[in-house]
Structures are given as C-alpha cells and as structure tokens.
Enzyme design. Structure first.
Site, PDB file in Angstrom:
ATOM      1  N   LYS A   1      -4.026   3.744  24.123  1.00 41.79           N
ATOM      2  CA  LYS A   1      -4.706   3.662  25.428  1.00 41.79           C
ATOM      3  C   LYS A   1      -5.278   2.284  25.699  1.00 41.79           C
ATOM      4  O   LYS A   1      -5.345   1.859  26.851  1.00 41.79           O
ATOM      5  CB  LYS A   1      -5.798   4.725  25.547  1.00 41.79           C
ATOM      6  CG  LYS A   1      -6.878   4.654  24.487  1.00 41.79           C
ATOM      7  CD  LYS A   1      -6.701   5.722  23.444  1.00 41.79           C
ATOM      8  CE  LYS A   1      -7.479   5.440  22.201  1.00 41.79           C
ATOM      9  NZ  LYS A   1      -7.487   6.560  21.281  1.00 41.79           N
TER      10      LYS A   1
ATOM     11  N   GLY B   1      -7.312  13.723  16.825  1.00 36.95           N
ATOM     12  CA  GLY B   1      -6.915  14.164  15.489  1.00 36.95           C
ATOM     13  C   GLY B   1      -5.482  13.751  15.217  1.00 36.95           C
ATOM     14  O   GLY B   1      -4.626  13.807  16.109  1.00 36.95           O
TER      15      GLY B   1
ATOM     16  N   GLY C   1     -10.757  12.224  11.256  1.00 40.59           N
ATOM     17  CA  GLY C   1      -9.728  11.389  11.899  1.00 40.59           C
ATOM     18  C   GLY C   1      -9.805  11.383  13.413  1.00 40.59           C
ATOM     19  O   GLY C   1      -8.860  10.974  14.083  1.00 40.59           O
TER      20      GLY C   1
ATOM     21  N   ARG D   1       0.844  -1.201   0.000  1.00 40.86           N
ATOM     22  CA  ARG D   1       0.000   0.000   0.000  1.00 40.86           C
ATOM     23  C   ARG D   1       0.878   1.250   0.000  1.00 40.86           C
ATOM     24  O   ARG D   1       1.858   1.318   0.743  1.00 40.86           O
ATOM     25  CB  ARG D   1      -0.878  -0.020   1.255  1.00 40.86           C
ATOM     26  CG  ARG D   1      -2.104   0.842   1.125  1.00 40.86           C
ATOM     27  CD  ARG D   1      -3.031   0.619   2.280  1.00 40.86           C
ATOM     28  NE  ARG D   1      -3.241   1.873   2.963  1.00 40.86           N
ATOM     29  CZ  ARG D   1      -3.703   1.992   4.184  1.00 40.86           C
ATOM     30  NH1 ARG D   1      -3.979   0.912   4.890  1.00 40.86           N
ATOM     31  NH2 ARG D   1      -3.891   3.164   4.710  1.00 40.86           N
TER      32      ARG D   1
ATOM     33  N   ASP E   1     -13.548   3.995  24.848  1.00 37.89           N
ATOM     34  CA  ASP E   1     -12.309   4.760  24.676  1.00 37.89           C
ATOM     35  C   ASP E   1     -12.076   5.672  25.886  1.00 37.89           C
ATOM     36  O   ASP E   1     -10.970   5.718  26.435  1.00 37.89           O
ATOM     37  CB  ASP E   1     -12.408   5.579  23.377  1.00 37.89           C
ATOM     38  CG  ASP E   1     -11.229   6.507  23.166  1.00 37.89           C
ATOM     39  OD1 ASP E   1     -10.214   6.051  22.626  1.00 37.89           O
ATOM     40  OD2 ASP E   1     -11.322   7.684  23.554  1.00 37.89           O
TER      41      ASP E   1
ATOM     42  N   LYS F   1      -9.116   5.554  28.819  1.00 42.84           N
ATOM     43  CA  LYS F   1      -8.294   6.713  29.186  1.00 42.84           C
ATOM     44  C   LYS F   1      -8.390   6.978  30.693  1.00 42.84           C
ATOM     45  O   LYS F   1      -7.400   7.341  31.334  1.00 42.84           O
ATOM     46  CB  LYS F   1      -8.724   7.933  28.378  1.00 42.84           C
ATOM     47  CG  LYS F   1      -8.324   7.805  26.901  1.00 42.84           C
ATOM     48  CD  LYS F   1      -9.015   8.841  26.051  1.00 42.84           C
ATOM     49  CE  LYS F   1      -8.556   8.777  24.598  1.00 42.84           C
ATOM     50  NZ  LYS F   1      -9.420   9.551  23.694  1.00 42.84           N
TER      51      LYS F   1
HETATM   52  N1  HSE Z   1     -11.061   8.386  19.157  1.00 47.23           N
HETATM   53  C1  HSE Z   1     -10.350   9.185  20.103  1.00 47.23           C
HETATM   54  C2  HSE Z   1     -11.200  10.387  20.481  1.00 47.23           C
HETATM   55  C3  HSE Z   1      -9.038   9.620  19.518  1.00 47.23           C
HETATM   56  O1  HSE Z   1     -12.154  10.679  19.765  1.00 47.23           O
HETATM   57  O2  HSE Z   1     -10.925  11.006  21.497  1.00 47.23           O
HETATM   58  C4  HSE Z   1      -8.111  10.232  20.503  1.00 47.23           C
HETATM   59  O3  HSE Z   1      -7.750   9.337  21.503  1.00 47.23           O
END
Ligand code: HSE
Length: 432
Positions: free
Chosen positions: A115, A310, A197, A60, A211, A215
C-alpha cells in the site's frame, strides 16, 4: 501435504498464459512472502512455481522457499529469464517501484500487497500498466482478507460510490479492542499484534494512522479516480488514547475505532484517525484485527467485512491475484487519476478533559460555546474528568476552543511557577 508443482530447473521461460506452470518471481520473503511461498509449496492443485526470490540476505534460512528457487539480491537477475508474474511483497518504495515498473514495461503482470508503493506512485504504476496493457493487481493491499477491489474493477457501475467509511488497520483495531476489553494500555496489545504478524515492520505506521491513510489513498484511486498525497490526508494515531477516554466513549454510547473516511459528493473530504463510533453504527462491532469498508453510492450502501491483516490471510489473497492475473482479459486500461487536494470535513467531536481541578460542566459548555462549539451531550463529569459530544464543527474551531479550555482550566501557579494540568483530547465522531 505434497506439492505437485515441478520445482526442478526451468528449461525455458513461459511465454504462453495457458502454459501449465506459472513461473513467479517473488520480491520479499518476510512474514507475508514466507506465507505465500508456503502456500505455493503446499498447494496441491495450483500450477505455480517460484523461480526467483529477491531477498535481502541470501544466507538466511527461508524454510518455506523451495531449495530450487533461486535467491537473488539484485533486481536485474529477476528478468534474465522473465517470469510469468512478479509478486511484490517487499513493502516500502524502492526497490519495489523500479522493479514493478520494469515488469510492467516488459508486459509481465504484477501482483502487489504494497500500500505504501501504491499510495505514493499509484498514478505512475497504473499509467505504466495501461501503456503495456498489463495486469496490475493489488487486492491484498487493502483489507487483505476481503476480496472486493478486483470485483469492483470489473463492475464499474456497481463501483459508482461517492463516500466510504471503514476500519482498515488491523493492528490499531486489535489494540483498541484489547485496551477496551482488558482495560489496559497499548503496549501489551501492540507487542501481541507484532507477534501475530499484523503490525508493519515499523509499527508506528500502524499506530500513527499512516498505514490506514495509505489504504484510504489507494481506495480513493480505485473508487474516486483521485490522486491524493497521503500527507495531505488529516491523519491521527491512537497513541494518546487511554482507558478513561475509552470509558467515556462507552458512557456516551459509543466506542473508539481507527476509522478512515472520505466523501467526494462535492469537494473531496477525508480523514484517517481514531473516531467515536456510536454503538448502533455498523463499524462498532468490528473488533480485533478485523477490517470493514462501507461504500455509499446512489444505489445504496455496500458493506465488506472480514480479516484485514496477518501473513496467511494476505498470502491467500496474493495467491488468488496471481491466478487472476494469468486469466485477466487484455487490454488492461486503468482510468486516469485526477490530482485532488482533500479538505477536512465538519463532524461532531468527542472531547475529553483531564485535570486536577476542572471547571464545572456548565462553565466548560459556556466557554466552548463562546468559541462556536456546542455540546450535544456530556458524560458524568467531576473535577478531574469531563467528556462530551459536540455538534459538527471544523477541526480548527474545536482545536482553538480546547486550547482556550486548557489555558483557562489548566494553569495554576505553585511556588511562583505555572503548572498546566489540564489535557484536552478530541476525536472525530461518526454518525449512524
Ligand atoms: N499492518 C497492517 C494492519 C497489515 O495492521 O492492518 C495489513 O495491511
């Protein structure tokens, strides 16, 4: 911009931390990995050079990766000529865990933004780093654009905190902000968050609160020296939130935000999920993909706020960690983590009811009080919508009471069949 980084074939591995060029093995060349490679390529000052990149697909095109960087698909090739630093941006657990442990075992500093890996194996990675006295830096794993973890790692007295509250998922915060401002559902803002992103490869990790919970676990390792399983943290997502919930929150003087919270003054209490945040709270104005962390200790309250997601933001922090890893004084010693089982706090709750024929507000308040749930205030209610703020109560108690309301208010019989038309939702509420 031109690069002053020499990217011709390496002759020998760097063994000196003072050597002019820092040789990097890059694990992962997705959104963040590509942005990091671009920063390295375009840096006019930094002495960095990506010598190996672990990629899933060698064929790629990787436009930001210098052609001289060797692409490998198996981890073993990374250590044939040991790099000065391993940058792990693969995400997920394996092969990241094995390769990071291998690097630490060999005394190769590691920088990671992962994380999930830290939340699941933080204790093991910290122990490995301590054993070989090797830097392990992870500033970009939490609130990527706000450098505060490394600062506190060097300042243990300032880091004596006993509770925290924050917004640590940029995607969910972006979605809820857009849903509030544009009065829309979550689908369009989620697609935009993916395009920008912010979102994880599997965005359910963002919108289901996982997520943010990961964290929170990393923050608790860092500040509370606690080893917690992510699935032991009360975790809820934003999927069920609709415009009416957001409007009711506004009527009651607040806004819905994806919050993480923990207090370890006594037994550790924690949650991750959308919460009612009063407009006077410092988190209420943290909008879009912005993140914030409030740390409370006996010496006062510290607030860190800034971009949290990001590729460019994350890559910049990773780059700083790489440079810091090269100058971190040895020995490196992480405090031992203690295994802790978190409990859930008693908080106020923001509850909303939607149905076709709800009881009057006074009847709802009566029924809730018979289950030990007492209302502080209610928003303008009708026969189809009701919202209120409760006094502090346990999650179990509020859920039992709301199930009773749903049963009492929602069951109708039509043509011999029961039809349930009352939906109750509950969100934790923060105090100012
Ligand atoms: N997906 C995560 C967020 C990226 O939106 O915070 C950063 O850790």
């Amino acid at each position: 911009m031109t690069s002053v980084v020499a990217l011709d074939t390496r002759s020998a591995p760097s063994t000196s931390r003072a050597s002019a060029t820092i040789h990097i093995a890059l694990l992962g060349c997705g959104n963040v990995g590509s942005a990091f490679a671009a920063l390295v390529r375009d840096g006019s000052q930094n002495p960095l050079r990506i010598t190996h990149a672990l990629v899933r697909d060698c064929l790629r095109p990787r436009p930001t990766l210098h052609p001289a960087a060797e692409r490998v698909v198996t981890g073993a090739a990374l250590f044939t000529t040991p790099p000065d630093v391993l940058v792990e941006l693969l995400g997920g657990i394996e092969p990241a865990r094995t390769l990071v442990l291998e690097a630490l075992h060999r005394g190769i500093p590691v920088v990671t933004a992962n994380k999930s890996l830290l939340a699941a194996h933080g204790a093991e990675l910290r122990a490995a780093a301590t054993r070989s006295s090797t830097p392990l830096l992870y500033e970009a794993a939490v609130v990527a654009g706000v450098p505060f973890l490394s600062t506190f790692a060097r300042r243990p007295h300032a880091a004596e905190v006993t509770s925290l509250a924050g917004i640590a998922n940029g995607t969910s915060n972006y979605i809820l902000t857009r849903a509030r401002d544009a009065r829309c559902g979550i689908d369009k803002p989620l697609a935009d968050a993916q395009r920008l992103g912010y979102a994880e490869p599997d965005p359910s990790s963002d919108i289901d609160g996982i997520d943010a919970a990961q964290k929170l676990v990393v923050l608790l390792q860092h500040f509370a020296h606690a080893n917690i399983r992510t699935d032991a943290v009360e975790t809820t997502g934003i999927r069920a939130i609709d415009c009416a919930d957001i409007d009711h929150a506004a009527e009651l003087g607040g806004t819905l935000k994806p919050v993480i919270f923990a207090d370890w003054t006594g037994n550790l209490q924690a949650f991750s999920g959308p919460a009612f945040v009063p407009l006077r709270h410092q988190l209420a104005t943290v909008d879009g993909a912005e993140n914030a962390i409030i740390l409370n200790g006996r010496r006062g309250r510290l607030v860190f706020r800034g971009p949290g997601a990001g590729p460019e933001v994350t890559a910049a922090t990773v780059l700083d960690d790489v440079l810091e890893a090269m100058t971190t004084p040895r020995p490196v010693a992480f405090p031992r983590l203690e295994r802790v089982e978190p409990t859930t706090p008693e908080t106020g709750w923001f509850v909303t009811l939607a149905g076709s024929r709800l009881p009057g507000g006074a009847d709802i308040a009566d029924l809730l009080s018979s289950y030990g749930i007492y209302l502080q205030r209610t928003s303008a209610s009708g026969r189809e919508r009701f919202a209120a703020m409760t006094w502090p109560a346990s999650r179990a108690r509020v859920e039992t009471a709301l199930r009773a309301i749903e049963a009492a208010a929602g069951a109708t019989v039509q043509h011999g069949a029961a039809r349930h038309s009352c939906v109750a939702k509950h969100f934790r509420a923060l105090e100012v």
